[in-house]
Design an enzyme around this catalytic site. Structure first.
Site, PDB file in Angstrom:
ATOM      1  CG  HIS A  69      -1.813  -1.195   1.319  1.00  0.00           C
ATOM      2  ND1 HIS A  69      -2.273  -1.703   2.511  1.00  0.00           N
ATOM      3  CD2 HIS A  69      -2.341  -2.003   0.335  1.00  0.00           C
ATOM      4  CE1 HIS A  69      -3.040  -2.758   2.275  1.00  0.00           C
ATOM      5  NE2 HIS A  69      -3.100  -2.951   0.965  1.00  0.00           N
ATOM      6  CE1 TYR A 132      -1.231   2.582  10.226  1.00  0.00           C
ATOM      7  CE2 TYR A 132      -0.882   0.377  11.117  1.00  0.00           C
ATOM      8  CZ  TYR A 132      -1.669   1.281  10.417  1.00  0.00           C
ATOM      9  OH  TYR A 132      -2.886   0.896   9.918  1.00  0.00           O
ATOM     10  CG  ASP A 217      -6.137  36.472  -4.874  1.00  0.00           C
ATOM     11  OD1 ASP A 217      -5.485  36.698  -3.825  1.00  0.00           O
ATOM     12  OD2 ASP A 217      -6.979  37.274  -5.332  1.00  0.00           O
ATOM     13  CG  ASP A 284      13.021  47.361   6.868  1.00  0.00           C
ATOM     14  OD1 ASP A 284      12.621  46.779   5.841  1.00  0.00           O
ATOM     15  OD2 ASP A 284      13.208  48.587   6.905  1.00  0.00           O
ATOM     16  CE  LYS A 313       5.378  41.400   4.930  1.00  0.00           C
ATOM     17  NZ  LYS A 313       5.221  40.224   4.010  1.00  0.00           N
TER      18      LYS A 313
END
Length: 465
Positions: A69, A132, A217, A284, A313
């Site tokens: 698999h 797992y 976008d 900055d 930002k």
């Protein structure tokens, strides 16, 4: 109970498939092992794959055989009890397609299986249980490629003949190996490929899928929802609203916050869901530039943006920090191919124009080649996640000094460039956003990762040549 020993990690002929020798402590009562201990596993060399689900497969009889698999997630498999014969086949497109590896496993052995590698397990004793970890949740109706257990191309030699094994009806009808159905490998995604940084990233990561805003976008929820994020192991976000002055207008403010803040937050959520590394480029302008630290702003300096661009930002930086695997790369005074300050000064020099340039804004140039080189270094060196300042090195300069250097390097008289102040340059204009007066970024954290920043003067000479 715990132990201090690190597991031992071994490579295999299949890239990314790793064998892990665990420290199993046995006595008359039984045994103990640390089956998964993230800190030690990472120190030993395993990837930080972020498991979200733990499964146990109990097999009553000897000879139960499952697979082959090829699941769409990374997997860490080990045994709770018993023994198995395990086989793996690389189903990913590339030079290692069809490569195989087999191993007999007991509870002292674990294996990390990267997505795209087919796996199969045959129990060698009764009452075998293997467990797992996976880094994506199982979903109803999910399908994935499989390979015939008796495929002659890979020719796996099963200890217990398949004719004597317990095999599900579905696994008895798996297809043969077919190169035309090879699973595409995950590749980097560069968002914002139309800008000067995006173009430089496309050149540096030549295997990347590069998209412009027209193609993807991030402010369009439907477009983001329909994108196949599982196809990427790294997402490099160079998309930004960078019109600093326009960001102060009502329309610009909305666009800046949508692109610079909301979109990175959306990417961080996707990174948590799909496990990719998110690299986000910042500025900055998240600092006010009012202080004059000896070496510049560090990654730990408090955010203090002056205008809408810097505020949006800064919000994006904080949002990206929610991604488990992320780098926020803060930079300043970016120069690449296209429209920028150096290109403008060169054009004025060649046209015989004598400019006045501000001499009270201080910082360092950052060439896009330096940004992309640092980005690759962070990704390949395993540097700690988080923010990094990236600029070229060398003396702190004003824009006026940079302009003089450009004039000189293109053979023009630098005395043609006259100094002025920001206040005088702006004059009575009311449509100019505030700029940080001192944009010096400290490069110490980047240097600690082993990266040597190139001097800005050297990069400028090469750029203009």
């Amino acid at each position: 109970m715990s132990n201090g020993a690190l597991p031992r990690v071994e490579t295999t002929p299949i890239p990314g498939l790793l064998v892990v020798r665990l420290d199993l402590r046995a006595d008359a009562r039984g045994f103990f092992k640390e089956n998964w201990q993230r800190e030690k596993m990472l120190a030993a060399g395993l990837p930080d794959f972020g498991p979200v689900q733990n499964n146990v497969s109990f097999n009553t009889d000897r000879g139960v055989t499952r697979g082959i698999h090829t699941e769409p997630w990374d997997k860490f498999i080990s045994l709770a009890t018993g023994r198995i014969f395990a086989a793996w086949v690389d189903m990913r497109a590339g030079a290692s397609f069809g490569a195989t590896f087999t191993l007999e496993m007991d509870p002292s052995v674990a294996v990390f299986v990267p997505r795209g590698v087919g796996n199969s397990y045959q129990t060698l004793v009764d009452g075998t249980a293997y467990t797992y970890l996976v880094n994506q949740h199982w979903r109803e109706g999910l399908t994935y490629p499989a390979l015939a257990l008796d495929d002659p191309t890979v020719a796996i030699v099963w200890p217990i003949p398949l004719a004597e094994s317990e095999i599900s009806e579905k696994d008895r009808h798996n297809p043969r190996l077919d190169p035309t159905t090879a699973i595409p490998r995950q590749r980097p995604l560069v968002i914002g490929g139309g800008g000067q940084l995006g173009r430089a990233l496309a050149a540096e990561f030549d295997d990347a899928h590069v998209v412009t805003r027209e193609e993807l976008d991030l402010t369009d929820e439907d477009a983001v929802e329909s994108w196949d994020w599982r196809a990427h192991d790294v997402v490099l976000n160079a998309a930004a609203f960078t019109a600093v002055d326009a960001a102060e207008t009502p329309e610009g403010r909305r666009a800046a916050w949508a692109t610079n803040a909301a979109a990175p937050a959306r990417l961080a959520a996707l990174a948590r869901e799909h496990g990719f590394t998110l690299v986000h480029f910042s500025t900055d302008y998240v600092f006010d530039g009012l202080e004059s630290p000896t070496y510049g702003y560090t990654e730990e300096s408090p955010l203090s943006p002056l205008g809408v661009y810097g505020q949006s930002k800064a919000a994006g930086d904080l949002a990206v920090a929610a991604a488990p695997h992320h780098y926020v790369i803060r930079t300043s005074w970016v120069i690449g191919e296209g429209s920028n300050f150096v290109a403008t000064m060169r054009r004025l020099a060649e046209q015989g124009v004598d400019p006045s340039v501000v001499d009270d804004q201080l910082g360092r140039l950052t060439f896009t080649g330096e940004l992309t080189r640092a980005t690759r270094h962070l990704l390949e060196s395993g540097a700690p996640w988080g923010p990094y300042n990236v600029t070229n090195s060398g003396p702190v300069q004003s824009w006026h000094e940079v302009a003089r250097d450009v004039f000189s390097l293109v053979g023009a008289d630098p005395e043609r460039v006259s100094p002025t102040t920001t206040e005088a340059y702006v004059g009575d204009r009311t449509d100019v956003a505030p700029r940080p007066a001192r944009s010096v970024l400290d490069l110490s954290r980047l240097a600690e990762t082993g990266f040597v920043s190139e001097d800005a003067a050297t990069a400028l000479r090469r750029h203009l040549a």
